[in-house]
Design a protein around this motif. Structure first.
Motif, PDB file in Angstrom:
ATOM      1  N   PHE A 161      93.155  47.231  92.444  1.00 42.07           N
ATOM      2  CA  PHE A 161      94.437  47.884  92.566  1.00 42.07           C
ATOM      3  C   PHE A 161      95.518  47.831  93.362  1.00 42.07           C
ATOM      4  O   PHE A 161      96.553  48.145  92.293  1.00 42.07           O
ATOM      5  CB  PHE A 161      93.758  49.486  92.210  1.00 42.07           C
ATOM      6  CG  PHE A 161      94.403  50.750  91.932  1.00 42.07           C
ATOM      7  CD1 PHE A 161      95.234  50.914  90.463  1.00 42.07           C
ATOM      8  CD2 PHE A 161      95.492  51.327  92.797  1.00 42.07           C
ATOM      9  CE1 PHE A 161      96.121  51.449  89.614  1.00 42.07           C
ATOM     10  CE2 PHE A 161      96.353  52.273  92.721  1.00 42.07           C
ATOM     11  CZ  PHE A 161      96.599  52.653  91.033  1.00 42.07           C
ATOM     12  N   LEU A 162      95.375  47.669  94.133  1.00 40.63           N
ATOM     13  CA  LEU A 162      96.459  47.360  95.271  1.00 40.63           C
ATOM     14  C   LEU A 162      97.157  46.370  94.938  1.00 40.63           C
ATOM     15  O   LEU A 162      98.376  46.073  94.634  1.00 40.63           O
ATOM     16  CB  LEU A 162      96.289  46.971  96.080  1.00 40.63           C
ATOM     17  CG  LEU A 162      95.851  48.432  97.529  1.00 40.63           C
ATOM     18  CD1 LEU A 162      95.448  47.266  98.651  1.00 40.63           C
ATOM     19  CD2 LEU A 162      97.091  49.196  97.613  1.00 40.63           C
ATOM     20  N   PRO A 169     101.915  47.033  94.061  1.00 43.15           N
ATOM     21  CA  PRO A 169     102.882  46.336  95.607  1.00 43.15           C
ATOM     22  C   PRO A 169     104.457  46.446  95.143  1.00 43.15           C
ATOM     23  O   PRO A 169     104.867  46.971  96.736  1.00 43.15           O
ATOM     24  CB  PRO A 169     102.860  44.627  94.704  1.00 43.15           C
ATOM     25  CG  PRO A 169     101.581  44.912  93.719  1.00 43.15           C
ATOM     26  CD  PRO A 169     101.213  45.844  92.951  1.00 43.15           C
ATOM     27  N   PHE A 170     105.090  47.137  94.207  1.00 43.10           N
ATOM     28  CA  PHE A 170     106.399  47.633  94.116  1.00 43.10           C
ATOM     29  C   PHE A 170     106.799  49.215  95.409  1.00 43.10           C
ATOM     30  O   PHE A 170     107.393  49.454  95.976  1.00 43.10           O
ATOM     31  CB  PHE A 170     106.505  47.194  93.572  1.00 43.10           C
ATOM     32  CG  PHE A 170     108.294  47.476  93.012  1.00 43.10           C
ATOM     33  CD1 PHE A 170     109.498  46.843  93.331  1.00 43.10           C
ATOM     34  CD2 PHE A 170     109.309  49.122  92.521  1.00 43.10           C
ATOM     35  CE1 PHE A 170     110.372  46.731  93.607  1.00 43.10           C
ATOM     36  CE2 PHE A 170     110.597  49.176  92.762  1.00 43.10           C
ATOM     37  CZ  PHE A 170     111.085  48.024  92.993  1.00 43.10           C
ATOM     38  N   VAL A 171     105.552  49.796  94.494  1.00 45.18           N
ATOM     39  CA  VAL A 171     106.021  50.780  95.069  1.00 45.18           C
ATOM     40  C   VAL A 171     105.092  51.177  96.823  1.00 45.18           C
ATOM     41  O   VAL A 171     106.017  51.542  97.981  1.00 45.18           O
ATOM     42  CB  VAL A 171     104.387  51.697  94.515  1.00 45.18           C
ATOM     43  CG1 VAL A 171     104.069  52.934  95.374  1.00 45.18           C
ATOM     44  CG2 VAL A 171     104.399  51.734  93.315  1.00 45.18           C
ATOM     45  N   LEU A 172     104.355  50.348  97.421  1.00 43.43           N
ATOM     46  CA  LEU A 172     104.125  49.950  98.761  1.00 43.43           C
ATOM     47  C   LEU A 172     105.409  49.257  99.643  1.00 43.43           C
ATOM     48  O   LEU A 172     105.862  49.977 100.704  1.00 43.43           O
ATOM     49  CB  LEU A 172     102.761  48.114  98.689  1.00 43.43           C
ATOM     50  CG  LEU A 172     101.486  49.208  98.699  1.00 43.43           C
ATOM     51  CD1 LEU A 172     100.650  47.654  99.384  1.00 43.43           C
ATOM     52  CD2 LEU A 172     101.147  49.918  99.516  1.00 43.43           C
ATOM     53  N   ILE A 206      97.505  41.615  99.615  1.00 43.49           N
ATOM     54  CA  ILE A 206      97.889  41.526  98.188  1.00 43.49           C
ATOM     55  C   ILE A 206      98.191  40.360  97.239  1.00 43.49           C
ATOM     56  O   ILE A 206      97.311  39.547  96.286  1.00 43.49           O
ATOM     57  CB  ILE A 206      99.289  42.116  97.991  1.00 43.49           C
ATOM     58  CG1 ILE A 206      99.275  43.553  98.534  1.00 43.49           C
ATOM     59  CG2 ILE A 206     100.248  41.743  96.552  1.00 43.49           C
ATOM     60  CD1 ILE A 206     100.300  44.163  98.647  1.00 43.49           C
ATOM     61  N   PHE A 207      98.549  38.768  98.476  1.00 44.29           N
ATOM     62  CA  PHE A 207      98.375  37.838  96.951  1.00 44.29           C
ATOM     63  C   PHE A 207      96.852  37.371  96.482  1.00 44.29           C
ATOM     64  O   PHE A 207      96.455  36.843  95.830  1.00 44.29           O
ATOM     65  CB  PHE A 207      99.506  36.733  98.080  1.00 44.29           C
ATOM     66  CG  PHE A 207     100.506  37.183  98.078  1.00 44.29           C
ATOM     67  CD1 PHE A 207     101.180  36.370  96.798  1.00 44.29           C
ATOM     68  CD2 PHE A 207     100.994  37.396  98.992  1.00 44.29           C
ATOM     69  CE1 PHE A 207     102.866  36.441  96.453  1.00 44.29           C
ATOM     70  CE2 PHE A 207     102.921  37.470  98.504  1.00 44.29           C
ATOM     71  CZ  PHE A 207     103.912  37.155  96.964  1.00 44.29           C
ATOM     72  N   ALA A 208      96.364  37.758  97.571  1.00 43.53           N
ATOM     73  CA  ALA A 208      94.691  37.326  97.676  1.00 43.53           C
ATOM     74  C   ALA A 208      93.890  37.486  97.105  1.00 43.53           C
ATOM     75  O   ALA A 208      93.873  37.019  95.695  1.00 43.53           O
ATOM     76  CB  ALA A 208      93.881  37.530  98.765  1.00 43.53           C
ATOM     77  N   PHE A 209      94.239  38.854  96.378  1.00 41.45           N
ATOM     78  CA  PHE A 209      93.761  39.739  95.335  1.00 41.45           C
ATOM     79  C   PHE A 209      94.935  39.375  93.963  1.00 41.45           C
ATOM     80  O   PHE A 209      93.938  39.672  92.638  1.00 41.45           O
ATOM     81  CB  PHE A 209      93.509  41.139  95.348  1.00 41.45           C
ATOM     82  CG  PHE A 209      92.269  41.385  95.555  1.00 41.45           C
ATOM     83  CD1 PHE A 209      91.212  41.577  95.414  1.00 41.45           C
ATOM     84  CD2 PHE A 209      92.825  41.430  97.767  1.00 41.45           C
ATOM     85  CE1 PHE A 209      89.822  41.899  96.039  1.00 41.45           C
ATOM     86  CE2 PHE A 209      91.328  42.083  98.131  1.00 41.45           C
ATOM     87  CZ  PHE A 209      89.612  42.314  97.435  1.00 41.45           C
ATOM     88  N   ILE A 253     107.695  40.896  93.168  1.00 42.95           N
ATOM     89  CA  ILE A 253     109.038  40.889  94.755  1.00 42.95           C
ATOM     90  C   ILE A 253     108.685  42.415  95.848  1.00 42.95           C
ATOM     91  O   ILE A 253     108.668  41.851  97.204  1.00 42.95           O
ATOM     92  CB  ILE A 253     110.446  41.957  93.803  1.00 42.95           C
ATOM     93  CG1 ILE A 253     111.068  41.414  93.176  1.00 42.95           C
ATOM     94  CG2 ILE A 253     111.200  43.452  94.495  1.00 42.95           C
ATOM     95  CD1 ILE A 253     111.704  42.158  92.545  1.00 42.95           C
ATOM     96  N   GLY A 254     107.245  42.916  94.923  1.00 42.98           N
ATOM     97  CA  GLY A 254     106.880  43.939  96.004  1.00 42.98           C
ATOM     98  C   GLY A 254     105.669  43.255  96.680  1.00 42.98           C
ATOM     99  O   GLY A 254     106.204  42.809  97.865  1.00 42.98           O
ATOM    100  N   ALA A 255     105.269  41.781  96.614  1.00 40.57           N
ATOM    101  CA  ALA A 255     104.514  40.991  97.436  1.00 40.57           C
ATOM    102  C   ALA A 255     105.207  40.387  98.564  1.00 40.57           C
ATOM    103  O   ALA A 255     105.085  40.640  99.745  1.00 40.57           O
ATOM    104  CB  ALA A 255     103.684  40.311  96.586  1.00 40.57           C
ATOM    105  N   PHE A 256     106.368  39.955  97.846  1.00 43.21           N
ATOM    106  CA  PHE A 256     106.894  38.716  98.596  1.00 43.21           C
ATOM    107  C   PHE A 256     107.798  39.251  99.302  1.00 43.21           C
ATOM    108  O   PHE A 256     108.237  39.333 100.961  1.00 43.21           O
ATOM    109  CB  PHE A 256     108.348  37.793  97.313  1.00 43.21           C
ATOM    110  CG  PHE A 256     107.289  36.922  97.610  1.00 43.21           C
ATOM    111  CD1 PHE A 256     107.750  35.617  98.066  1.00 43.21           C
ATOM    112  CD2 PHE A 256     106.721  36.990  95.967  1.00 43.21           C
ATOM    113  CE1 PHE A 256     106.844  34.586  97.534  1.00 43.21           C
ATOM    114  CE2 PHE A 256     105.808  35.884  95.635  1.00 43.21           C
ATOM    115  CZ  PHE A 256     106.336  34.094  96.030  1.00 43.21           C
TER     116      PHE A 256
END
Lengths: 506, 338
Positions: free
Chosen positions: B149-150, B161-164, B223-226, B38-41
């Motif tokens: 970590f991100l 990612p959700f935090v971001l 984010i997706f790359a990692f 959810i975070g990344a998308f």
């Protein structure tokens, strides 16, 4: 002319919530007759015609077509009865050719089992279309793409379409509103010829001269009631106006000049050339506290001048001065920073964001005044919006009502409120009262007068002769991109304005 | 907020159904993983929503991510750039692409669909060419712990990612719903001409939306790359733009422009991810994945249409009531004037 009525509408009544639009209106049309239907905006002409055209249902009254009582529930049913509507805004499709437009939804076909799958009989459609074009004296091939036609020709194509659909009663709503003088002449001739085909015409127009010229009878509506009926020999400009307005015009327009031209050439426009008429340079000036009317026919280039001064249209060149200081206006941000504002012609498209509420519309141009640190202060906005609603009498239960849901008059007041909240120095009105009812009109005139008294320089573009004569201190008349004359108060007359507007000499 | 209620109810209902049918939906691992997605998308969907509010569209998101992933891998593993330099370069590059799109849309007056469709093809092709069409990754090279970590880390058990996303959403919410820029953005998207007539520099505002969308796409892309740790240039990020558009539309954005909320887009994103999860957990054949999503989006949009029409009818009714009262007073007023 046959005296038997082809159409009799009796005691037509229509209520909308809160408003009585029509209250027992009668209308009789005889065969081969042209009936002028006139009245101020909001008098009920459109509602009456919508009922006849099957767009709106009536509450009371009866309709007889050719002596038989009928119910009309849809435009299609109206069409079956021989009633055809030619709308103010053209409803032609300019991606198709003339023949396709004339026979839209009634295409002659051949072969195939289902209507949609049949092939269009190309030979017949063009032959018949040509026949109708000839009948109305339009000298072009029905293969011509509609987009190649002038507005006037497109209007004639609409008439051809109505005739080909077997129209016996033709309703024309302001057909000449966007035509030039010569085109209007031609249109009137063709309408006159329709008589000989036994077609009756209901002709709605604000241009009383046209009505006087063409109508066999005139029906006047006022506030949803019959206000008078004039036979051919009684049709006269002043009589029509008196019946429409129900009072003398002098009471209605009160001249703006309150400040007596404090500084004659306060806002100066020199050698302004617009993209539409690059070959002509326009120069004029407006005094502080003066109302300069800008008259002319549609297409004379008045709106282009207004948009150029406001910075939303590019110019080829212009020298503009305000209070002796030269200005460089490249965008609407520049003009707004100088206190030069425009109340545009099309308020729903350019004046307002109709999906925004009243508050958001009013504060939009000066949003930074109600903000701190880039964040909008809603309390400040509300305060200003409420203040504006009170001072210029915007009728609404709250400032959070969407502008789309307001009446035309109240919408126009919201547009005005946007600028009044920013203390204008120069205010340009483009058709300030178009589509607005009488009451709101009077209020707008009052506001214009008050603004002039406070020292605002006002430019008012208007195509309504009475309006421009009524509210201006001076009138500049334009014709095809040029100013053909500037009239002072003692030179005002309808004839003088018309002569200059049609390119004549003073 | 009222507007987002319908879709929020839909989300809650879906979650309830899934957790009843398959309690493993509520396990920490599953929640964490869903939250991560959810975070990344969500981050790039917010950007897409912004563009959609201007009345535009951004179709090149997935291809931008592929290009960014490939370049990021090359910068870090081959050129040995410092992590911060690589990230800044990626951010600037994708924001630059957004700016270019904005320029083509507002200055050259090309249609957003066409501009970004060309972007979709162009950046995908570039990504594949630069990488020789080979899968790129970050391998086991040391030194990217902070970056990993991100994407894969947790903060107090909440996926990074959700935090971001929460932080970015808070900023975006203020930006969109409270700031002058936000009001201008809605105005330009609703009616560009009227906005211009109100003195708004609509070209700047619309261009900025594309730039911000680019920035958020870059963050998501990193984010997706990692998260995947391997970027196959031909398929990395495929269809992501459509997820973003779907989330925005579910969240109440109109493709006509001028409408949408941050909260709506967030719920829309969550709904899509829960749907994915549902397909997995409820043993629905994964071939039906897209069909389920399509059906739910359609239902969501239909419900939204229904409710917004009802709201407008209510306002009209209210106005008529007050008009009724006015007519009587106005009638007396005009008769006095005459």
């Amino acid at each position: 002319m046959n005296l038997t009525p082809v159409l009799e509408m009796k005691g037509i009544g229509k209520r909308f919530p809160g408003v009585v639009a029509l209250d027992g209106v009668d209308l009789e049309v005889r065969q081969g007759e042209i009936v002028g239907l006139i009245g101020e905006n909001g008098a009920g002409k459109s509602t009456l015609m919508k009922i006849l055209g099957g767009v709106t249902e009536r509450d009371t009254g009866s309709i007889e077509v050719a002596g038989r009582e009928v119910e009309i529930h849809s435009p299609r049913e109206a069409s079956q009865l021989g009633i055809e509507f030619i709308h103010q805004e053209l409803s032609v499709l300019d991606n198709l050719d003339v023949a396709a437009n004339i026979f839209l939804r009634r295409e002659p076909t051949k072969g195939g089992p289902l209507k949609m799958l049949k092939l269009i009989d190309r030979k017949r459609i063009y032959a018949e279309a040509d026949h109708y074009l000839q009948k109305i004296g339009l000298d072009l091939s029905s293969h011509t793409p509609l987009s190649k036609l002038s507005l006037a020709q497109q209007q004639l194509v609409e008439i051809a379409r109505a005739l080909s659909a077997g129209a016996r009663i033709l309703i024309m709503d302001e057909p000449s509103s966007s035509l030039t003088l010569t085109e209007t002449r031609r249109l009137l001739e063709i309408i006159g010829e329709l008589r000989t085909h036994g077609v009756s015409v209901i002709y709605i127009s604000h241009r009383l001269e046209e009505v006087r010229e063409i109508a066999d009878r005139v029906v006047v509506l006022r506030d949803g009631r019959n206000a008078g009926l004039l036979e051919r020999h009684e049709i006269e400009h002043n009589t029509m106006v008196r019946m429409m307005v129900g009072r003398d015009l002098e009471d209605f327009y009160i001249h703006a000049n309150g400040g007596g031209n404090r500084e004659p050439n306060w806002f100066g426009v020199n050698r302004l050339r617009t993209l539409r008429y690059p070959q002509h340079a326009v120069s004029f000036s407006v005094g502080q506290g003066e109302v300069l009317g800008l008259a002319g026919l549609v297409g004379a280039g008045r709106s282009e001048v207004a948009r150029a001064l406001f910075g939303v249209d590019q110019t080829i060149g212009a020298e503009i001065t305000l209070a002796g200081r030269p200005l460089n206006i490249q965008s609407s941000q520049d003009s707004i920073a100088e206190g030069i504002y425009l109340v545009p012609e099309d308020r729903r498209l350019s004046g307002l964001i109709v999906e925004f509420n009243i508050r958001e519309n009013i504060t939009l141009p000066g949003l930074d005044r109600y903000s701190t640190g880039g964040l909008v202060g809603k309390a400040k906005e509300l305060e200003k919006a409420n203040e504006m609603c009170r001072t210029i009498n915007i009728k609404t239960p709250s400032t959070e009502v969407r502008a789309a849901n307001l009446s035309g008059g109240n919408q126009q007041k919201v547009v005005l409120a946007k600028w009044l909240a920013l203390s204008p120095r120069v205010l340009i009105f483009d058709e300030p009262t178009r589509g607005i009812d009488v009451g709101a009109k009077a209020e707008i005139y009052g506001l214009i007068r008050d603004l002039a008294r406070e020292g605002v320089a006002i430019i008012a573009i208007s195509s309504e002769m009475e309006e421009v004569l009524g509210i201006s201190d001076r009138i500049a008349v334009m014709h095809e991109g040029r100013i053909t004359g500037i009239l002072s108060r003692d030179q005002f007359s309808e004839e003088a304005v018309m002569r200059l507007a049609t390119g004549g000499e003073r | 907020m009222k507007k987002d209620l319908g879709i929020f109810v839909l989300l809650v209902v879906l979650c309830t159904i899934v957790s009843i049918r398959n309690p493993s939906f509520l396990t920490p691992e599953n929640l964490q993983n869903t939250g991560r997605l959810i975070g990344a998308f969500g981050i790039f969907s917010l950007g897409l929503g912004l563009v959609i509010i201007t009345g535009g569209i951004e179709l090149s998101v997935g291809s931008m991510m592929a290009l960014l992933g490939v370049l990021l891998s090359i910068m870090l593993t081959e050129w040995r750039w410092a992590a911060i330099a690589a990230i800044l370069a990626c951010l600037l590059l994708v924001m630059g692409l957004g700016w270019l799109h904005g320029l083509l849309v507002t200055r050259v007056k090309l249609q957003p669909f066409i501009v970004t469709l060309c972007g979709l093809l162009l950046y995908r092709g570039l990504a594949r060419f630069i990488s020789d069409d080979e899968t790129k990754g970050f391998g086991s090279v040391e030194g990217f712990e902070s970056l990993r970590f991100l994407a894969g880390g947790n903060l107090l058990g909440v996926p990074m990612p959700f935090v971001l996303l929460l932080i970015i959403s808070a900023v975006m919410w203020v930006f969109l719903h409270r700031s002058v820029f936000g009001r201008y953005l809605f105005a330009s998207g609703r009616n560009e001409e009227a906005a211009r007539y109100s003195g708004i520099n609509t070209r700047l505002i619309i261009s900025l939306a594309y730039v911000i969308a680019g920035g958020l796409t870059a963050i998501s892309g990193i984010i997706f790359a990692f998260y995947t740790n391997s970027i196959s240039p031909a398929s990395h990020g495929n269809f992501y733009e459509l997820y973003g558009i779907a989330a925005a539309v579910l969240g109440g954005c109109s493709l006509r422009g001028g409408e949408g909320t941050v909260i709506g887009i967030l719920i829309g994103t969550a709904l899509l991810q829960v749907l994915q999860n549902l397909v997995n957990l409820l043993d629905i054949p994964s071939s039906l994945n897209f069909a389920v999503m399509g059906a739910v989006i359609l239902i969501g949009v239909l419900a939204d249409q229904f409710f917004s029409q009802r709201r407008n009818r209510k306002q009209v009714a209210l106005l008529r009531e007050s008009a009724k009262a006015d007519v009587t007073s106005a009638n007396t007023a005009t008769s006095n004037n005459v």
